[in-house]
Design a protein around this motif. Structure first.
Motif, PDB file in Angstrom:
ATOM      1  N   GLU A   2      57.811  38.940  43.802  1.00 31.19           N
ATOM      2  CA  GLU A   2      57.595  37.719  44.583  1.00 31.19           C
ATOM      3  C   GLU A   2      58.782  37.436  45.495  1.00 31.19           C
ATOM      4  N   GLU A  39      58.467  38.010  54.303  1.00 31.49           N
ATOM      5  CA  GLU A  39      57.802  36.981  55.109  1.00 31.49           C
ATOM      6  C   GLU A  39      58.810  36.151  55.867  1.00 31.49           C
ATOM      7  N   HIS A  57      49.028  27.913  51.639  1.00 28.31           N
ATOM      8  CA  HIS A  57      48.906  29.329  52.000  1.00 28.31           C
ATOM      9  C   HIS A  57      49.964  30.124  51.244  1.00 28.31           C
ATOM     10  N   PRO A  58      49.632  31.356  50.817  1.00 31.11           N
ATOM     11  CA  PRO A  58      50.610  32.167  50.076  1.00 31.11           C
ATOM     12  C   PRO A  58      51.808  32.600  50.905  1.00 31.11           C
ATOM     13  N   GLU A  59      51.706  32.529  52.237  1.00 38.12           N
ATOM     14  CA  GLU A  59      52.795  32.995  53.086  1.00 38.12           C
ATOM     15  C   GLU A  59      53.577  31.851  53.747  1.00 38.12           C
ATOM     16  N   CYS A 103      50.942  28.793  47.948  1.00 45.11           N
ATOM     17  CA  CYS A 103      49.873  28.960  46.960  1.00 45.11           C
ATOM     18  C   CYS A 103      48.721  29.698  47.629  1.00 45.11           C
ATOM     19  N   ASP A 104      47.784  30.148  46.827  1.00 45.12           N
ATOM     20  CA  ASP A 104      46.574  30.767  47.375  1.00 45.12           C
ATOM     21  C   ASP A 104      45.371  29.966  46.889  1.00 45.12           C
ATOM     22  N   ARG A 118      42.402  30.115  47.542  1.00 46.59           N
ATOM     23  CA  ARG A 118      41.199  30.918  47.318  1.00 46.59           C
ATOM     24  C   ARG A 118      41.102  31.398  45.879  1.00 46.59           C
ATOM     25  N   LYS A 119      42.226  31.349  45.167  1.00 45.62           N
ATOM     26  CA  LYS A 119      42.262  31.805  43.774  1.00 45.62           C
ATOM     27  C   LYS A 119      42.451  30.650  42.797  1.00 45.62           C
ATOM     28  N   TYR A 165      43.798  25.950  55.242  1.00 42.10           N
ATOM     29  CA  TYR A 165      43.249  25.920  53.883  1.00 42.10           C
ATOM     30  C   TYR A 165      43.329  24.546  53.210  1.00 42.10           C
TER      31      TYR A 165
END
Length: 430
Positions: free
Chosen positions: A9, A16, A92-94, A127-128, A130-131, A164
């Motif tokens: 991570e 990123e 968003h994860p990024e 975070c994501d 979508r999961k 998101y």
């Protein structure tokens, strides 16, 4: 096992961060050039090159499996010389700190271009979604509000939806803030459901603003929308609504894409059919076998190209292969500065993101005004007011570009930053 995952991570975050640093640095450089062209001294740039306030928070969330996961969130307030700061919250994860800082500066510029009484703000959580389950997203949303509650509010900093995030997440955040303050606070946040004080037209505002800019850009080249072939990269909120507006107006949308790939039909895609089948995150290409890459999509033969996905899509490597005569940026930072210069030299009209995507913050402002006065406008009133703001803003940027012999991005930066610089000067900060 967990230590290995943590190292992965960290490495991912560092990778990123490099791109986000470039984004932030390039934003600073354009602001410096804009201030120089306007004749401001160096101390003005020193004030405006960084946010006046940047908060990093850690949010513990109980997951559905009973474990506790710690999420990192940010809130950047670029400058409040003009008024309270304003800007979205992205999940968003990024997400990175540098990205959030850069986006808060862009919000200052958008508010300056559209003459709104705001400075720029921005927030994000790594975070994501979508999961994550519905319950996990609610607990994360409420946890974020608790973490940043001391620096936000209807007269301090007003959040809104972004990547998101949606009206449901805004509703949870408003409810949590109202609980903390012990009174109903609809003006704390915009992009809410209509029944909780949201404004008509907010969901489609960004796309409508882009559509207005497309219409104005076509006028400068004596082209008709009904004859135009349009490519839209991205099929999320802005991209999907824009594709629908363009299709309904009689234009031919020949290409669209999501993160996995693109669809192309030189005779025009069936946009209503695709809208019926996209999921809530804008995914559609996986349902089809014959797809093209996002790189190929950008280089399709078309009249208007609308990058409505992510940053750094048009670069020095592919700018010379772009075939569109007009580019209207719906995404944040889809074109690098080097690519902007190449496109300008080729005679391609580029309508920058801080102008084209300003419809969202404009209708967010309308929502905030309606919340403050307790009187709500019809959909027609909102669209009429939005059209006036966007057309006036486009004309001002276009005329500034012509007068100063600069591209529209530099003209937009010059207009956008001037209001904050002048407000800071009158306050005696500089």
């Amino acid at each position: 096992m967990s230590s290995v995952k943590e190292k992965e991570e960290v490495l991912k975050r560092e990778e990123e961060k490099d791109g986000s640093d470039d984004l932030f640095f390039s934003t600073q450089q354009v602001i410096k050039e804009a201030l120089t062209k306007l004749g401001y001294r160096d101390e003005v740039f020193e004030l405006l090159k960084e946010p006046i306030r940047m908060l990093t928070v850690r949010i513990p969330v109980k997951m559905d499996n009973g474990s506790i996961q710690i999420f990192t969130g940010f809130r950047s307030q670029h400058n409040d010389a003009v008024g309270p700061t304003k800007g979205g919250v992205r999940f968003h994860p990024e997400v990175t700190e540098e990205e959030v800082k850069a986006l808060s500066i862009w919000m200052t510029l958008k508010c300056g271009i559209t003459n709104l009484p705001y400075g720029g703000g921005k927030g994000g959580i790594i975070c994501d979604p979508r999961k994550m389950s519905f319950g996990e997203l609610e607990r994360l949303s409420r946890g974020y509000v608790r973490a940043v509650s001391q620096i936000v509010g209807p007269t301090k900093d007003i959040p809104a939806p972004d990547v998101y995030t949606n009206s449901q997440i805004m509703a949870w955040m408003m409810d949590e803030y109202s609980r903390l303050r012990e009174f109903d606070s609809p003006g704390f946040i915009t992009g809410k459901p209509i029944v909780l004080g949201g404004s008509h037209g907010r969901e489609t505002a960004t796309a409508r603003g882009v559509a207005i800019c497309i219409a104005e850009a076509l006028k400068t080249k004596n082209l008709r929308l009904q004859d135009a072939r349009i490519v839209v990269q991205g099929f999320g909120n802005a991209g999907s609504f824009l594709a629908k507006f363009m299709h309904d107006a009689g234009a031919k949308v020949v290409g669209i894409s999501d993160v996995h790939g693109g669809l192309y039909d030189p005779n025009g895609l069936d946009i209503p059919y695709l809208l019926d089948r996209r999921d809530s995150f804008g995914m559609i290409s996986q349902l089809f076998q014959n797809t093209i890459s996002n790189e190929e999509l950008l280089e399709l033969d078309c009249d208007i190209l609308v990058p409505a996905a992510v940053s750094n899509q048009i670069t020095a490597q592919n700018a010379h292969r772009i075939k569109a005569s007009i580019i209207v940026e719906a995404a944040n930072g889809p074109t690098t500065m080097e690519a902007t210069n190449i496109l300008t030299e080729r005679g391609i009209l580029l309508v920058p993101d801080i102008l084209a995507s300003a419809g969202g913050v404009t209708v967010s402002y309308f929502e905030w005004v309606q919340n403050n006065q307790g009187y709500y406008w019809s959909e027609e009133e909102v669209y009429g007011k939005l059209q006036r703001v966007m057309i006036d803003s486009f004309e001002t940027v276009f005329e500034t570009a012509q007068a100063h012999q600069v591209n529209m991005r530099m003209a937009a930066y010059m207009i956008g930053i001037r209001k904050t610089a002048e407000a800071a000067r009158f306050r005696g900060w500089i």
